[in-house]
Design an enzyme around this catalytic site. Structure first.
Site, mmCIF file in Angstrom:
data_model
loop_
_atom_site.group_PDB
_atom_site.id
_atom_site.type_symbol
_atom_site.label_atom_id
_atom_site.label_comp_id
_atom_site.label_asym_id
_atom_site.label_seq_id
_atom_site.Cartn_x
_atom_site.Cartn_y
_atom_site.Cartn_z
ATOM 1 N N GLU A 202 -50.461 -5.287 29.770
ATOM 2 C CA GLU A 202 -50.498 -6.195 30.514
ATOM 3 C C GLU A 202 -51.162 -5.476 31.459
ATOM 4 O O GLU A 202 -51.610 -4.329 31.140
ATOM 5 C CB GLU A 202 -48.855 -4.561 30.286
ATOM 6 C CG GLU A 202 -48.103 -5.366 28.989
ATOM 7 C CD GLU A 202 -46.763 -4.416 29.922
ATOM 8 O OE1 GLU A 202 -46.256 -4.144 30.360
ATOM 9 O OE2 GLU A 202 -45.661 -4.621 28.582
ATOM 10 N N GLU A 311 -41.311 -6.726 38.086
ATOM 11 C CA GLU A 311 -40.812 -5.982 37.240
ATOM 12 C C GLU A 311 -40.307 -4.921 38.293
ATOM 13 O O GLU A 311 -40.960 -4.188 38.961
ATOM 14 C CB GLU A 311 -41.454 -5.760 36.391
ATOM 15 C CG GLU A 311 -40.170 -4.457 34.888
ATOM 16 C CD GLU A 311 -41.021 -4.054 33.874
ATOM 17 O OE1 GLU A 311 -41.679 -4.550 33.344
ATOM 18 O OE2 GLU A 311 -40.235 -3.157 33.542
#
Ligand SMILES: *[C@@H]1O[C@H](CO)[C@@H](O)[C@H](O)[C@H]1NC(C)=O
Ligand SMILES: *[C@@H]1O[C@H](CO)[C@@H](O)[C@H](O)[C@H]1NC(C)=O
Ligand SMILES: *[C@@H]1O[C@H](CO)[C@@H](O)[C@H](O)[C@H]1NC(C)=O
Length: 397
Positions: A202, A311
């Site tokens: 990520e 997020e």
């Protein structure tokens, strides 16, 4: 009258001494167990911060240490003991029709540069570690769909094998309400072939006072090889990112875009090196470093999912939805210049070509808090979408 044992006297002395030190140094530690904690912190700092060839004081308060490339924290990971560093990718990323990206601007560049053979590493401070229970802080617990406070607005691609992914994201500085909430925008490359051992790579930008000590958006990397049990942000804890570039520092702050004004973009390409199996991260035109393929099991072959999006963590302080923003902190309807976007979405396919995804799913936790609006080839931005939102509002109480 009870006689004081030696330990007791030592204890009293050390507590007295500690109070003395605390008042002199205004240390935040409590004197009961404070010393043990201080020692622990010193030990952690000594392990994390490697001797610097040169140090650069950034205007944002960070200290950037230029550390010899072979002394970087990744090589503390026992799993990388015999790892042979790869200095550049074996592939030459094929030419693309992406818009030309400017070299990434990091705040510390205003104060100097790191010499060849070193990598820039933001120094971890005592403060980073002392704040609250932050000895645990480098291991923020997260898991993708059992939300427990995590909220998402992401584009999700699956059903094929993936060898890389790209997007340009504009960088923002939305408000983050609580110390231990965060807001991030990133690319996920996942292998979910074994649901009990999800592997991920990520990278993107993130705001977290808990991890970084301030509210600036920062370039960050993250990885896990076992559903977030073994996991690590940036270059700390179980280090799993090997840096080779001397200009781009992970964990260092980025210049945000201005609402209705200039837009700063972060172009990230993550791509598996077909020869070495390492997963490289290219930021703009710079090959910054890689996640060693050897740390992964299934991912060392290929990924099963790619995701792009935002997020946040919503702790619902005082029983209300957080005001932590995702993306720019404004809804997608505000479009260019005001909303955050991912553009030029693409993946690397089995033939090592960078191609636009044909279609993708959308995962939104609550569209009244944060939403996503997808577009495709209608302009030169390739496949793109806007996403984000303000969190708490009359429709998201
Ligand atoms: C994950 O990586 C660590 C090294 O950081 C290694 O010790 C561990 O065995 C790996 N786990 C799996 C499931 O491969
Ligand atoms: C480049 O543009 C062409 C259309 O002009 C499109 O088919 C292709 O998918 C684009 N490639 C990428 C990686 O965006
Ligand atoms: C979220 O975005 C979708 C796609 O643009 C739109 O149809 C929907 O109305 C939006 N939802 C809310 C609550 O704004």
């Amino acid at each position: 009258m009870a006689k004081l044992g030696n330990e007791k006297i030592t204890w009293i002395l050390s507590v007295v001494f500690c109070f003395f030190l605390s008042s002199v140094l205004a240390m935040a530690s409590t004197c009961d167990g404070g010393f043990a904690k201080e020692l622990e912190v010193e030990k952690i700092l000594k392990k994390l911060n490697k001797p610097a060839v040169k140090s650069i004081k950034s205007p944002d308060g960070d200290m950037i240490d230029c550390v010899h490339i072979l002394k970087q924290p990744a090589f503390d990971n026992p799993a990388l003991k015999n790892h042979k560093i790869q200095m550049r990718p074996t592939f030459h990323p094929k030419t693309t029709n992406f818009s030309k990206s400017n070299p990434i601007a990091q705040t510390w560049h205003q104060s100097g540069s790191c010499p060849e053979g070193t990598v820039p590493i933001r120094r971890t401070t005592k403060d980073d570690i002392l704040k609250e229970d932050s000895i645990q802080q480098f291991s923020v617990r997260r898991s993708l769909y059992s939300t427990n406070g995590h909220e998402y607005a992401v584009a999700d691609l699956s059903g094929d094998r993936y060898y890389g992914a790209h997007a340009s994201i504009n960088i923002w500085k939305p408000p983050v309400q609580e110390y231990n909430e965060f807001s991030l925008s990133q690319i996920w490359i996942l292998n979910r072939d074994d649901p009990n051992n999800v592997e991920s790579i990520e990278a993107g930008w993130q705001i977290s006072r808990q991890i970084y000590g301030d509210d600036n958006p920062r370039l960050f990397t993250f990885w896990t090889n076992d559903s977030y049990q073994t996991r690590c942000y940036n270059l700390n804890c179980q280090p799993g990112f090997v840096q080779v570039d001397n200009k781009v520092a992970v964990r260092s702050s980025l210049e945000p875009s201005i609402y209705g004004g200039s837009q700063n973009e972060l172009s990230i390409l993550i791509r598996k090196d077909p020869e070495t199996g390492n997963w490289w991260m290219q930021v703009g035109d710079t090959s910054v470093g890689y996640w060693p393929g050897s740390l992964y099991n299934r991912m060392s072959e290929s990924a099963s999912n790619v995701q792009w999006g935002g997020e946040i963590i919503n702790l619902r302080s005082n029983g209300q939805h957080t005001t932590t923003g995702m993306g720019s902190g404004y809804f997608p309807e505000e479009v260019y210049g005001k909303a955050s976007f991912f553009k030029e979405l693409s993946i690397v396919d089995a033939n090592d070509n960078l191609v636009s995804p044909k279609n993708f799913g959308i995962i939104v936790t609550n569209p009244y808090c944060y939403n996503i609006t997808a577009y495709d080839y209608s302009n030169d931005s390739g496949v793109y979408f806007y996403y984000g939102g303000p969190g708490r509002n009359p429709n998201c109480p």
